[in-house]
Write an enzyme that holds these catalytic residues in place. Sequence first.
Site, PDB file in Angstrom:
ATOM      1  N   GLU A  59       0.793  -1.309  -0.043  1.00 24.70           N
ATOM      2  CA  GLU A  59      -0.140  -0.052   0.037  1.00 24.70           C
ATOM      3  C   GLU A  59       0.939   1.115   0.181  1.00 24.70           C
ATOM      4  O   GLU A  59       0.534   2.137   0.786  1.00 24.70           O
ATOM      5  CB  GLU A  59      -0.874   0.041   1.188  1.00 24.70           C
ATOM      6  CG  GLU A  59      -1.908  -1.246   1.264  1.00 24.70           C
ATOM      7  CD  GLU A  59      -2.675  -1.280   2.708  1.00 24.70           C
ATOM      8  OE1 GLU A  59      -3.824  -1.469   2.502  1.00 24.70           O
ATOM      9  OE2 GLU A  59      -2.332  -1.079   3.633  1.00 24.70           O
TER      10      GLU A  59
HETATM   11  C1  TNX Z   1      -4.678  -3.661   4.804  1.00 24.03           C
HETATM   12  S1  TNX Z   1      -3.380  -5.836   3.041  1.00 24.03           S
HETATM   13  C2  TNX Z   1      -3.414  -3.735   5.157  1.00 24.03           C
HETATM   14  C3  TNX Z   1      -3.079  -3.209   6.528  1.00 24.03           C
HETATM   15  C4  TNX Z   1      -4.667  -2.850   7.357  1.00 24.03           C
HETATM   16  C5  TNX Z   1      -5.662  -4.188   6.805  1.00 24.03           C
HETATM   17  C6  TNX Z   1      -6.922  -3.934   7.652  1.00 24.03           C
HETATM   18  C7  TNX Z   1      -2.270  -5.314   3.541  1.00 24.03           C
HETATM   19  C8  TNX Z   1      -0.931  -5.745   3.324  1.00 24.03           C
HETATM   20  N1  TNX Z   1      -2.306  -4.160   4.362  1.00 24.03           N
HETATM   21  O1  TNX Z   1      -2.404  -2.031   6.507  1.00 24.03           O
HETATM   22  O2  TNX Z   1      -4.404  -3.095   8.562  1.00 24.03           O
HETATM   23  O3  TNX Z   1      -5.807  -3.963   5.567  1.00 24.03           O
HETATM   24  O4  TNX Z   1      -7.773  -4.974   7.278  1.00 24.03           O
END
Ligand code: TNX
Length: 459
Positions: free
Chosen positions: A274
């Site tokens: 992300e």
């Molecule tokens: C996605 S999927 C994230 C996290 C969040 C989570 C909450 C991924 C690798 N990262 O930063 O905490 O969703 O469900």
Amino acid sequence: MTAPSLPLVPLPASVTLTDAAPYRPADPDDLHLTVTVDASTGGPESSSLQVTERGIRIMAADPAGAFYARQTLAQLETDGVYPAVEIQDAPRFRYRGVMLDVARHFQPVETVRAYIDHAASLKFNHLHLHLTDDQGWRIALDSRPELTEKASGTSALGDPGGYYAQADWTAILDHAASRHMTVVPEIDVPGHTHAVGVAYPGLVADPVISDHILETAEAFGGGIPTRGFPYTGFAVGFSSLKHDDPAVDAFLADVFGELAAITPGPYLHIGGDECLGTDPADYAAFVEKATAIVAAAGKIPVAWHEAGAVAGIHPSTVGQYWNFVQPQEGQDAPARAFATRGGLILSPADVAYLDMKFDALSPLGLVWAKGVTTLRDAYDWEPTAILDGVGEQQILGIEAPLWSETARDLGDLEQLAFPRIGAIAEIAWSPAAAHDWDSFAARIAGLVPRWRSAGIRIP
Ligand code: TNX
């Protein structure tokens, strides 16, 4: 197949109920248990378990196999009586993980210990700890004491923070080892690094304030992130380390170098998810650098699957897939790229994320991965059917992450995890051919009251 009356989760590879009378040990503290460990009896973590009216025999290929046979035995016991069975057991996948996010809400060592015990009883063998994120830095490093001194004081929702001193880290490692679990620490870079900027404002870029940040602040509170000040909201993707600063390179070398030195297991997770606020070329340079540092320190890098798009990523890197069972556009190719590198750990968010809501009314949990995730959702998927070109050989294993934006303490974590953690345990351990919802539902229904009487909070 197995009699549903036996509450065995995950289902062992083969279970045969014999006609013999059950075993009723005269003294519940003396089971007449014979345990033999002999590497020639099978593959890693395998065992056989025999209960007759005269006693119990375990033959295991290694100490982990003997430990898992003891977990099976504990599930077999009812009121001090053991049914006469013959069980052969071995795991389907060698990596069976749970993840705790101790960054969004810090969790004390006792909570981590309890979660290790819960997971080990279901034959999980890896504990991935998400140690750093925008909301806090949770592990003390001698090379960078400011990280915990300045950037660990708070958690999401404005709750208090905390961090693991080196003695705490050792306590976690020791407890995990005693339950045959390998700890996989994650330091998430180059995004999810707002807390780094609380300790070292010079190392991070200014937060990128997107509509998502504004909407998240509106929905969940926590305000708008400001460089150098703690962030207690839930938004993701706004923070990034600077890309063109030698001080950042020195930071990566210190942090991953020291983490490698204090971690006995083979893996170090570098995050990489992300990074919406990082330019793609800069992102690629980060992933190359971080994975090269980890590999040079003698560890196997792990990265969230986006990092698979980076051509120069270290070739030993393992990818962790977090998109859906049916990959969204553009998500499968970067994940598939790990098939010819270190392989994949599968954590499809719409089935394996234990922080998704278990019912719409509970304040616990999030809904971004296709809304509520039922026990059946968590059970009804097949790892080899997700990514073309990623079959049994390329899949290292399965992991169930538990992010903690909404989870403050052990009770919250347990309510999110149970009983769905049992579904992921079975996907990770049991043979594909034994997959059967009705059987699973009956077996887990037998375990729920036991879990409750052991004090585990289950919705
Ligand atoms: C996605 S999927 C994230 C996290 C969040 C989570 C909450 C991924 C690798 N990262 O930063 O905490 O969703 O469900």
